[in-house]
Design a protein around this motif. Sequence first.
Motif, short mmCIF file in Angstrom:
data_model
loop_
_atom_site.label_atom_id
_atom_site.label_comp_id
_atom_site.label_asym_id
_atom_site.label_seq_id
_atom_site.Cartn_x
_atom_site.Cartn_y
_atom_site.Cartn_z
N GLY A 22 0.80 -1.22 0.00
CA GLY A 22 0.00 0.00 0.00
C GLY A 22 0.83 1.26 0.00
O GLY A 22 0.29 2.37 0.15
N SER A 23 2.13 1.13 -0.19
CA SER A 23 3.02 2.29 -0.15
C SER A 23 2.61 3.33 -1.19
O SER A 23 2.50 3.02 -2.38
N TRP A 31 3.09 7.56 -7.68
CA TRP A 31 3.79 8.12 -8.85
C TRP A 31 4.39 9.49 -8.53
O TRP A 31 5.54 9.75 -8.84
N THR A 32 3.57 10.37 -7.96
CA THR A 32 4.05 11.73 -7.73
C THR A 32 5.19 11.76 -6.73
O THR A 32 6.07 12.62 -6.80
N ALA A 33 5.20 10.81 -5.78
CA ALA A 33 6.33 10.73 -4.86
C ALA A 33 7.60 10.39 -5.60
O ALA A 33 8.67 10.95 -5.33
N TRP A 35 8.16 11.02 -8.82
CA TRP A 35 8.51 12.16 -9.67
C TRP A 35 9.21 13.26 -8.86
O TRP A 35 10.17 13.86 -9.33
N ALA A 36 8.72 13.51 -7.64
CA ALA A 36 9.30 14.56 -6.81
C ALA A 36 10.70 14.21 -6.34
O ALA A 36 11.56 15.09 -6.20
N SER A 37 10.96 12.91 -6.14
CA SER A 37 12.28 12.50 -5.64
C SER A 37 13.35 12.57 -6.72
O SER A 37 14.52 12.78 -6.42
N GLU A 38 12.96 12.38 -7.98
CA GLU A 38 13.92 12.42 -9.09
C GLU A 38 13.31 13.17 -10.26
O GLU A 38 12.95 12.58 -11.28
N PRO A 39 13.17 14.50 -10.16
CA PRO A 39 12.47 15.25 -11.20
C PRO A 39 13.13 15.18 -12.57
O PRO A 39 12.46 15.32 -13.60
N GLY A 40 14.43 14.96 -12.61
CA GLY A 40 15.12 14.92 -13.90
C GLY A 40 15.16 13.54 -14.53
O GLY A 40 15.68 13.38 -15.64
N LEU A 226 5.82 3.08 -13.36
CA LEU A 226 5.72 4.32 -12.59
C LEU A 226 5.91 4.08 -11.10
O LEU A 226 6.55 4.88 -10.41
N VAL A 227 5.35 2.98 -10.58
CA VAL A 227 5.51 2.68 -9.16
C VAL A 227 6.97 2.36 -8.84
O VAL A 227 7.47 2.70 -7.77
N ALA A 228 7.67 1.73 -9.78
CA ALA A 228 9.09 1.39 -9.57
C ALA A 228 10.01 2.58 -9.77
O ALA A 228 11.19 2.50 -9.43
N GLY A 229 9.48 3.67 -10.33
CA GLY A 229 10.34 4.80 -10.66
C GLY A 229 11.24 4.52 -11.84
O GLY A 229 12.29 5.16 -12.01
#
Length: 496
Positions: A22-23, A31-33, A35-40, A226-229
Amino acid sequence: MTASPAPHWSAHLPPGVEADLGSGGTLPGAWTARWASEPGAQVIATTAGRIVTAAELEQLTAAAAGRYAAAGLAPGDRIIMSAGPSVELVVAYLAALRYGLTVVPANTAYTAVELANLAADAHPVLAVLDDPGRAPDLPVTTPDLAGLPRPQATPLDRVESADPALIVYTSGTTGRPKGAVLSHANLLASAHAVRLAWRWTPEDRLALALPLFHIHGLGVGLHGTLVAGASLLLVPRFEPAAIATAVEDGATMFFGVPTMYHRLATSPHLDGLRPLRLAVSGSAPLPAELHDAVRERTGQRILERYGMTETVMLVSNPYDGPRRPGTVGLPLPGVSVRLAPGEGGVSEIEVTGPNVFGGYLDRPAATAEAFTADGWFRTGDLGVLDDDGYLLIKGRAKELIITGGYNVYPREVEETLRLHPAVGDVAVAGVPSTEWGETVVAYVVPADAVDTATLEDDLTQWCAGLLAPYKRPRVWRWIDMVPRNALGKVLRHELP
């Protein structure tokens, strides 16, 4: 009742890792977490050379969500989406979920009549289509949201885990399609389960050639990425050469259906799979001989898994452990599987877990029938567990042939016939018989122009050496093509 217990999850988890399914809380939250952690970080690439970073994807989806709001859509509204893979379609889809809309994916092959039937059941307020003429009676836009107003500021990412994210209609291999309502929690749990089981990391790039109207491409390929980044390369149309090029350009993962692997195996591009970290097959049974052929030529041990529209992913061969051809492996993290004895000594697969949907849209009777009294979902698939807990799918309960009191699994007969070099493709079904109850009928696509009388004799002798008498086809029919749906499943109700 035979159960496959939770300890089998350990086969899928790296040492010391807990399965937090459930993370992130919801799909947009996860997803947005990232994106925010690695915006580039690169998230999407296309074969035409377009690159979309995490920061750009956040901005594009926020703007698209603002356009939905400006057009008068409200959280909880439903929209149909039916278009080929593109950055614009992905943005429109992610924006819809961020805004709280419920997406109804539709096959791109659907006609205007079929889309109208879908709309009559789902009651969408908008359709996002590649061809607006396919839905003349609905408000329509294209994947770039052409014609919608300029974006307005609107709150995003406020959905709850129990809110519906997708209504995915069953493939309709039997009966009228039903809309399976999948929540954010269902989809997030399954994405995390495969992320963990398949060791999916931000360093991975997925060559995604699957359609984005089906749970395989959408719920596994896109959501998992997306969940895996991680990142993905959108391949708009599957071709063996395109997949080989994608791997050469850095793809580490490829998800396909057996038809894709067959085309790769019969092409000069199969060796292009060698550098992959992981090749996954699903949506239809992968013949064991095709698994072996790919392994022998490329070293790739295709990982076969099992899922359904109503449950997303359920079972998978392990990443680190033995991958057994002909099986779909062990329950994924969070999933429990049991076999319920049925009529004629067969066992139906029943499942439970956070990935399992809550029911069908506006179909309380169908929903009640789909679940047991203690809340397990009846998959309708027949299976057995081997001594190590690996699940083998024997076929669909409604496809089981009972002839002379004996059970015949169409898949077993089909796999036997496919081993014959003169068989290009085949489907097996039962037809009513006053003598036997049902008669086993083989619908064969010859590999080459042959005398069918001679071929019938050859195949009859072939089966005599490999199958018990009651399993052997008593009737042979010659067809030009086996009817299948978009993901390769045989449409037995369309056999002549």
